[in-house]
Enzyme design. Structure first.
Site, PDB file in Angstrom:
ATOM      1  N   ARG A 210       0.867  -1.177   0.000  1.00  0.00           N
ATOM      2  CA  ARG A 210       0.000   0.000   0.000  1.00  0.00           C
ATOM      3  C   ARG A 210       0.901   1.223   0.000  1.00  0.00           C
ATOM      4  O   ARG A 210       2.118   1.119   0.168  1.00  0.00           O
ATOM      5  CB  ARG A 210      -0.923  -0.011   1.221  1.00  0.00           C
ATOM      6  CG  ARG A 210      -0.198   0.149   2.552  1.00  0.00           C
ATOM      7  CD  ARG A 210      -1.164   0.144   3.716  1.00  0.00           C
ATOM      8  NE  ARG A 210      -0.535   0.638   4.933  1.00  0.00           N
ATOM      9  CZ  ARG A 210      -1.154   0.738   6.108  1.00  0.00           C
ATOM     10  NH1 ARG A 210      -2.401   0.362   6.228  1.00  0.00           N
ATOM     11  NH2 ARG A 210      -0.521   1.204   7.171  1.00  0.00           N
TER      12      ARG A 210
ATOM     13  N   GLU B 105      -2.898   6.820   6.787  1.00  0.00           N
ATOM     14  CA  GLU B 105      -1.492   6.853   7.204  1.00  0.00           C
ATOM     15  C   GLU B 105      -0.561   7.171   6.033  1.00  0.00           C
ATOM     16  O   GLU B 105       0.321   6.397   5.677  1.00  0.00           O
ATOM     17  CB  GLU B 105      -1.092   5.522   7.860  1.00  0.00           C
ATOM     18  CG  GLU B 105      -1.827   5.255   9.154  1.00  0.00           C
ATOM     19  CD  GLU B 105      -1.387   3.979   9.848  1.00  0.00           C
ATOM     20  OE1 GLU B 105      -1.614   3.846  11.057  1.00  0.00           O
ATOM     21  OE2 GLU B 105      -0.816   3.093   9.159  1.00  0.00           O
TER      22      GLU B 105
ATOM     23  N   GLU C 139      -6.869   5.315  15.892  1.00  0.00           N
ATOM     24  CA  GLU C 139      -6.551   3.885  15.939  1.00  0.00           C
ATOM     25  C   GLU C 139      -5.735   3.570  17.182  1.00  0.00           C
ATOM     26  O   GLU C 139      -4.876   4.346  17.600  1.00  0.00           O
ATOM     27  CB  GLU C 139      -5.743   3.446  14.712  1.00  0.00           C
ATOM     28  CG  GLU C 139      -6.490   3.426  13.405  1.00  0.00           C
ATOM     29  CD  GLU C 139      -5.646   2.837  12.278  1.00  0.00           C
ATOM     30  OE1 GLU C 139      -4.676   2.083  12.577  1.00  0.00           O
ATOM     31  OE2 GLU C 139      -5.932   3.120  11.111  1.00  0.00           O
TER      32      GLU C 139
END
Length: 677
Positions: free
Chosen positions: A111, A150, A307
């Protein structure tokens, strides 16, 4: 702020129903409701599921998910999905793929594998976000929008090389200015054409990620890389805000994450949202510092704990379980430092791939009869009872610590004086000295106004940006106390040394001249010898790492070195400047010295913590809302502790019990005391 959109502190986290069948999702929702979970983030990595080629979009699955959640009174944070581009995009348009620091072109996978300066990536990402906004802009379930996930990494491809030159032209205007800023006469690096400038990596200026022959170009590329991803973020932010100007748009960030200058990102986040993943060995004070750093990005406004794991992580060398009570404790620690949410990654454990062993609210067993789920449900009940009590309350501080990403990059790109110098570690040493005395701290950038503080500490202020020395002088002259350390005032914003003697522009306010800097391996220490008693400081202390050899130019010598050829030379000085003081600590001192020094400085300014003592492992902080004060007492010890709270009386909101000047907390327990007037 979040509190304007919902009546209570939201509770929940990341949910990926695309990985499961609908029967499983329905069972998950049943369990969510039993745990008082009322918010989930969806569509975080689902671009490929909804778009199989350039022109085909299918959101039927997402319609069903969001509708079902809404029917069950669960609000949604909708992700834009752009953190992972589809395989078809990489296959057809390989320019979207990143090039690594070593020059290797990536293939599809992972990613954040998208080049931020790929026009192809920007085109298809923006089209996808527009489709999402068109479809869900009026859906009543959507509480907020979460851009990407992120953000991170760096790219060194031809797209980025060309974009870097454009960035440089906008910043410097002419090559003459570039050559001056980078000191390119060194090693014959003078540039006569913009196309001669290449990306600084292992193929050009670097001999390791931290080691570079030319700090100027590497520093600017770090800025450019952060700005490149910020431009992609802003692209999505603007698309959403154009249609939904009043909605909440954010992205989840990662504390002291070196590649991205979050202080520049903050204006494009309606609320700061960050992901907190300490290990079992992370100092409690470090986690607290990260919360304060995130809170400081938007002038102390409440943030979102976006998170955390309900139990163990999966990516550390040793992924310990959170001991019973620790998840609750660390959740309330975030709240104590300014969070208005408690959220998790992840809601259900994945059955495959790299996060299948990352903790979740619902484990692989698939039911609620687990220790973790029961703890999550118990916390959910407490947060439901607290309702909106704490929402939008603020942490108020009289002490600030300066943290600057440009300074961080410059310090650790510098060739010398010590490979062991870590900027964040030195900042944390000073933060910990305050934390251990339960003194609340704001973590601020160099752009912040200093007038609201009594004490400002700037460890390793290596880079002094234009106007900042004058800002410090004004602060001290009006009565503030400023403290800085070794290797401060050395360079300007281009990492060029300020000539005329260290500490450069800070020399006047500090009243010292630093002639040389000795650097020794961390195991080699020197002594800090007090010249006279200063409060509780009267012994001999230890120092290490770097040793500035300084001369007083009017500053009072508080302590001297105890050995080596600079024995007897100043190591700690205090300079009276106007109505205030400017301190210089010329080496990295031990904790005992810092505790004593900080204690005396804050006492001199009349700053106190309002509590009787500083019980080891007990953290105490406050949030204020109107005429209400909420005192958080957190026991980070594995044993029961009795805590004296000399000036605190009121109601413990978590137990309903009255508290009068003391409290006993079991291991990992928490109290939130609404103080009596």
């Amino acid at each position: 702020m979040i509190s304007t959109k919902i009546p209570k502190m939201i509770y929940g986290g990341d949910y990926n129903p695309e990985q499961y069948d609908r029967e499983t999702m329905n069972e998950d929702i049943r369990m969510f409701k039993s745990a008082k979970i009322d918010f989930v983030r969806v569509n975080i990595f689902a671009w490929a599921i909804s778009q199989k080629d350039e022109v085909s979009y299918d959101f039927q699955w997402l319609d069903e998910v969001i509708d079902t959640l809404y029917e069950n009174e669960i609000k949604v944070g909708i992700g834009t999905g752009t953190a992972a581009h589809p395989a078809w995009l990489a296959k057809k348009y390989p320019d979207v793929l990143r090039t690594e620091f070593d020059g290797k072109k990536r293939k599809f996978g992972g990613r954040h594998n998208s080049c931020p300066n790929s026009l192809t990536y920007q085109k298809y990402a923006s089209l996808f976000v527009k489709k999402l906004v068109e479809r869900y802009q009026k859906h009543p379930a959507v509480l907020l929008w979460n851009i990407s996930n992120e953000w991170g990494g760096a790219c060194y491809c031809e797209n980025c090389e060309k974009a870097f030159r454009v960035w440089l032209k906008e910043k410097y205007r002419t090559l003459d200015h570039v050559n001056k800023a980078w000191n390119t006469t060194f090693w014959g690096h003078t540039f006569y054409d913009w196309d001669e400038i290449v990306t600084p990596n292992l193929l050009s200026e670097h001999f390791g990620e931290r080691h570079t022959m030319f700090q100027g170009i590497s520093l600017d590329y770090a800025r450019f890389n952060s700005d490149s991803m910020l431009e992609c973020h802003k692209m999505e932010y603007d698309i959403i805000k154009k249609s939904l100007p009043d909605t909440i748009v954010t992205t989840n960030i990662m504390g002291a994450y070196k590649p991205l200058d979050y202080q520049k990102w903050a204006p494009y986040m309606d609320v700061i949202a960050w992901d907190n993943y300490p290990s079992i060995e992370t100092p409690t004070s470090y986690t607290a510092m990260m919360h304060d750093l995130m809170r400081g990005l938007k002038n102390g406004e409440p943030f979102m704990l976006m998170e955390q794991t309900p139990s163990q992580q999966n990516w550390q060398p040793y992924n310990a379980l959170k001991r019973p009570g620790v998840m609750r404790l660390w959740s309330y620690q975030a709240v104590a430092h300014g969070s208005d949410t408690v959220l998790f990654f992840q809601m259900r454990r994945s059955s495959g791939a790299c996060e299948k062993f990352h903790g979740a609210v619902i484990d692989h067993v698939g039911h609620e009869n687990t220790r973790v789920f029961k703890e999550v449900a118990e916390l959910g009940e407490e947060l439901d009872q607290l309702s909106d009590t704490l929402l939008n309350s603020r942490v108020q501080s009289k002490v600030a610590i300066v943290f600057d990403w440009d300074n961080w990059w410059a310090v650790e790109y510098s060739s010398g004086p010590s490979i062991s110098l870590k900027y964040v570690d030195e900042v944390h040493k000073y933060y910990k000295a305050l934390f251990d005395q339960n003194i609340q701290v704001d973590m601020i950038g160099v752009q912040e106004d200093l007038s609201q503080y009594e004490v400002v500490i700037a460890p390793v202020l290596y880079m002094v940006k234009p106007g900042y020395a004058k800002k410090i002088e004004d602060f001290v002259e009006k009565g503030g106390i400023f403290l800085t350390t070794f290797l401060s005032g050395i360079v300007d914003e281009n990492d060029l040394v300020t000539l005329g003697g260290y500490p450069g522009e800070l020399r006047h306010v500090l009243g010292i001249w630093s002639e040389e800097i000795d650097a020794l391996a961390p195991e080699h220490t020197n002594k800090i010898v007090m010249e006279k008693e200063y409060g509780l400081l009267k012994d001999v202390y230890s120092c290490s790492l770097l040793f500035d050899l300084i001369h007083s130019e009017g500053a009072e010598v508080i302590a001297t070195y105890g050995k080596d050829f600079y024995q007897g030379r100043p190591v700690v000085t205090k300079n009276k400047f106007g109505k205030g003081q400017a301190w210089y600590v010329a080496s990295s001192p031990d904790d005992a010295f810092l505790q004593g020094l900080i204690n005396e400085i804050i006492k001199e300014k009349g700053i106190r913590n309002d509590f009787s003592g500083n019980e080891p492992g007990v953290e105490i902080t406050k949030r204020i809302k109107g005429d209400k004060t909420y005192v958080f007492v957190l026991n980070h010890n594995s044993d029961t502790v009795h805590i004296e709270l000399s000036s605190v009386t009121g109601l413990n909101l978590l137990t309903g019990e009255e508290v009068f000047q003391s409290i006993e907390l079991a291991s990992y327990d928490v109290a939130i005391i609404e103080q009596s007037k």
